[in-house]
Structure formats: structure tokens, C-alpha cells
Write an enzyme that holds these catalytic residues in place. Structure first.
Site, PDB file in Angstrom:
ATOM      1  N   ASP A  73      10.275  -0.585 -15.113  1.00 28.37           N
ATOM      2  CA  ASP A  73       9.304  -0.960 -14.081  1.00 28.37           C
ATOM      3  C   ASP A  73       9.481  -0.070 -12.850  1.00 28.37           C
ATOM      4  O   ASP A  73      10.469  -0.188 -12.131  1.00 28.37           O
ATOM      5  CB  ASP A  73       9.517  -2.438 -13.710  1.00 28.37           C
ATOM      6  CG  ASP A  73       8.512  -2.924 -12.679  1.00 28.37           C
ATOM      7  OD1 ASP A  73       7.528  -3.574 -13.080  1.00 28.37           O
ATOM      8  OD2 ASP A  73       8.713  -2.655 -11.477  1.00 28.37           O
ATOM      9  N   TYR A  94       7.689   3.739  -4.970  1.00 26.36           N
ATOM     10  CA  TYR A  94       9.149   3.918  -5.071  1.00 26.36           C
ATOM     11  C   TYR A  94       9.540   5.395  -4.976  1.00 26.36           C
ATOM     12  O   TYR A  94      10.699   5.709  -4.699  1.00 26.36           O
ATOM     13  CB  TYR A  94       9.710   3.372  -6.391  1.00 26.36           C
ATOM     14  CG  TYR A  94       9.507   1.904  -6.671  1.00 26.36           C
ATOM     15  CD1 TYR A  94       9.060   1.021  -5.689  1.00 26.36           C
ATOM     16  CD2 TYR A  94       9.790   1.389  -7.933  1.00 26.36           C
ATOM     17  CE1 TYR A  94       8.878  -0.319  -5.969  1.00 26.36           C
ATOM     18  CE2 TYR A  94       9.612   0.046  -8.218  1.00 26.36           C
ATOM     19  CZ  TYR A  94       9.143  -0.803  -7.245  1.00 26.36           C
ATOM     20  OH  TYR A  94       8.963  -2.127  -7.541  1.00 26.36           O
ATOM     21  N   LYS A 112       2.816   1.004 -10.502  1.00 25.70           N
ATOM     22  CA  LYS A 112       2.000   0.171  -9.601  1.00 25.70           C
ATOM     23  C   LYS A 112       1.162   1.052  -8.689  1.00 25.70           C
ATOM     24  O   LYS A 112       1.670   2.042  -8.151  1.00 25.70           O
ATOM     25  CB  LYS A 112       2.909  -0.734  -8.755  1.00 25.70           C
ATOM     26  CG  LYS A 112       3.911  -1.496  -9.598  1.00 25.70           C
ATOM     27  CD  LYS A 112       4.738  -2.480  -8.833  1.00 25.70           C
ATOM     28  CE  LYS A 112       5.848  -3.007  -9.715  1.00 25.70           C
ATOM     29  NZ  LYS A 112       7.054  -2.151  -9.758  1.00 25.70           N
ATOM     30  N   HIS A 161      -0.053  -3.024  -6.288  1.00 29.25           N
ATOM     31  CA  HIS A 161       1.287  -3.375  -5.784  1.00 29.25           C
ATOM     32  C   HIS A 161       1.266  -4.549  -4.810  1.00 29.25           C
ATOM     33  O   HIS A 161       2.180  -5.371  -4.809  1.00 29.25           O
ATOM     34  CB  HIS A 161       1.930  -2.141  -5.145  1.00 29.25           C
ATOM     35  CG  HIS A 161       3.416  -2.139  -5.201  1.00 29.25           C
ATOM     36  ND1 HIS A 161       4.166  -1.000  -5.211  1.00 29.25           N
ATOM     37  CD2 HIS A 161       4.315  -3.146  -5.235  1.00 29.25           C
ATOM     38  CE1 HIS A 161       5.447  -1.301  -5.252  1.00 29.25           C
ATOM     39  NE2 HIS A 161       5.565  -2.599  -5.257  1.00 29.25           N
TER      40      HIS A 161
END
Ligand code: A2P
Length: 278
Positions: free
Chosen positions: A53, A58, A83, A113
Site C-alpha cells: 500500500d 508518500y 492513492k 487519498h
């Protein structure tokens, strides 16, 4: 303490669109891009995780992609989530950039997200991403029950099948969980360990000791036993292995109830106690 070994088969949950998601995933939030992230994902794949994930926000999709390639495991055997970062405008353009960074042709799951700018504007682009086969399944994250209902109301081809939210015994969003079930949306848990904060709770520790398990395993099992996928993050190999041993034991009804009682949300249907977006 016993941590157990990885059971060979991780159970899956069937999503409303017919696709299957492994109940155990590996989360890489706050894992810095580069060697550390690639090594952690490699360790997870070696330990038997088949679900990773990540997210555009990120900033570590390239390292995830590198680890996927280096593992030598066939693409179709690994469930990959990313996401959509809702600070951007176009879910299709952003998934195409994600696929380039990840070095793969499709993701298994693509989710909004958080509902920045409202819950519905990005959904047509998410549906388009699925039609283009950039994503096998689409969903949302950090959506309350009412935001989820608004998204379902504007969906024209594909409703969301997942809502990934902060969920643990301490954040037991029962109203949200039951609402999701009613709407055919699978709830997925992030921060199941409270980003580490819940591990030294006395109730969790007592249940762990009595079952010969670790506090992390108890917290993760509490979700998995409800068929809620979990995404524990760790950059330590021994913890990555420990967190994967969830399917060779069960919590009793009374232990589940004691953990339910740790809830601090009032069994809410909200996804978050506070928002970090406007
Ligand atoms: P680390 O990465 O240093 O191992 P969450 O999944 O709720 O976000 O929690 C992640 C946090 O919990 C990280 O800080 C991680 O630290 C820590 N953590 C993950 N697994 C374990 C474990 N089995 N035992 C202790 N701490 C853990």
C-alpha cells in the site's frame, strides 16, 4: 513472546466488484524513498506479504516499484494500491504518472487519498482510470459515511468498493463500519497500531500475554478477524515477520469485546477526529 511464522496463505476478502484483496498488506507511509523503502518492501515480500500500500503523497512509489521488480514475484501475485493526491486535478493523469514510477501496467486498487475540495469532484476521473484499465478496483480513503453516500450518488459506472480509514480498537468507528457494510463498501484499516501508540496499552498487553502473542498481533488480529484488511508499517525485518502471523490464532469473543470497549470515538461514523486538509 511467540510471534509465530507466516502462514502460507493469507486470506482474502471479496470486494463488491468481484476482485479479491489480501487481508494483510504492507504499508509504506513515512518510509523514506530510496534504499530504506525498497529494503522494507523486499523484506515484506520475502516474509510472504502479497499486498503493498503506497500513495502519490508518500513520494516512494519508485522504490516500491524497484522492490517489486527485484523480488522476481509475478506481477499478478501482488496486490498493489496507490492513492490519488487530491491537491492535483486529474486522477487519470496522476495514475499514469504513478504507473510510470512504479514500473507496472496497472494497480489493483486506486483510491482518493482524502476528500479535499469535497468528496465527489474526483470520482468521474477515478471511474475513467478504471475504464482505461489503469486500476482494477477504485475507492476512497478518509471518507465519512455521509461523504461516501455523496460519492455513491454521483457514481455513474463504478461505485467505490473500499474506504481506507484510521481504524483500531481505540478508533472503533462502528457507525462507519456498519454503514460501509450496508453500502457494499469494504472498510480497510490504516494505523491499526495507532502508529505504535496503542502497543503498550495495558488491556492489549494483558490479552497478548494470555494468548502467547504480541500486542501488535492482537491489534492487527482484531481487524483481520472482522475481515478488515490491515496495512502495518515497519522498517524492521523481525517486526515485519511478526505482523504477518495473524491467521494461525483467533481472539475469543470476550477478548474481542474487551478490545471493542477501548473505543474513544463514541462508535462514530466519521473517518477522522480532525482534518489536515481544508
Ligand atoms: P518501526 O517502523 O520502527 O518498526 P501503524 O502501522 O499503526 O502506522 O504503526 C507503525 C508504527 O509502529 C511504526 O512506528 C513502527 O515502527 C511500529 N511498529 C510496527 N510493528 C511493530 C511491532 N510489531 N512492534 C513494535 N512496534 C511496531
Amino acid at each position: 513472546m511467540t510471534s509465530g511464522g507466516m502462514t502460507s496463505e493469507v486470506p482474502t476478502r471479496k470486494l463488491a466488484d468481484g476482485n479479491e484483496i489480501p487481508l494483510l498488506g504492507f504499508g509504506v507511509w513515512q518510509v523514506p524513498d530510496g534504499t530504506e523503502c525498497a529494503a522494507a518492501v523486499r523484506a515484506a515480500l520475502e516474509a510472504g506479504y502479497r499486498h503493498i500500500d503506497t500513495a502519490q503523497a508518500y513520494g516512494n512509489e519508485e522504490s516500491v516499484g524497484r522492490a517489486l521488480r527485484e523480488s522476481g514475484i509475478a506481477r499478478e501475485q501482488i496486490f498493489v494500491t496507490t492513492k490519488f493526491y487530491p491537491g492535483k486535478k486529474d486522477p487519470v493523469a496522476e495514475i499514469e504518472a504513478s504507473l510510470r514510477r512504479l514500473g507496472i501496467d496497472y494497480v489493483d486498487l486506486y483510491i482518493i487519498h482524502w476528500p479535499q475540495g469535497g468528496p465527489t469532484w474526483a470520482w468521474p476521473g477515478m471511474e475513467r482510470a478504471r475504464e482505461l484499465e489503469h486500476a482494477r478496483s477504485i475507492g476512497v480513503s478518509n471518507f465519512s459515511l455521509s461523504e461516501l453516500e455523496q460519492t455513491l450518488a454521483v457514481s455513474t459506472s463504478t461505485p467505490p468498493v473500499i474506504n481506507q480509514v484510521q481504524f483500531s480498537p481505540f478508533e472503533f468507528r462502528q457507525g462507519l463500519l456498519e454503514g460501509c457494510e450496508r453500502l457494499g463498501v469494504s472498510l480497510e484499516s490504516y494505523s491499526s497500531l495507532g502508529t505504535g501508540r496503542h502497543l503498550d496499552d495495558p488491556t492489549v498487553e494483558t490479552i497478548a500475554k494470555a494468548s502467547g502473542r504480541t500486542p501488535a498481533q492482537v491489534l492487527l488480529r482484531w481487524c483481520a478477524q472482522r475481515e478488515i484488511p490491515v496495512l502495518p508499517k515497519s522498517t524492521h525485518k523481525e517486526r515485519i515477520i511478526e505482523n504477518s502471523a495473524l491467521f494461525d490464532f483467533a481472539l475469543s469473543d470476550s477478548d474481542m469485546a474487551k478490545l471493542d470497549d477501548l473505543d474513544t470515538t463514541g462508535r462514530t461514523s466519521a473517518a477522522r477526529e480532525g482534518k489536515w486538509w481544508s
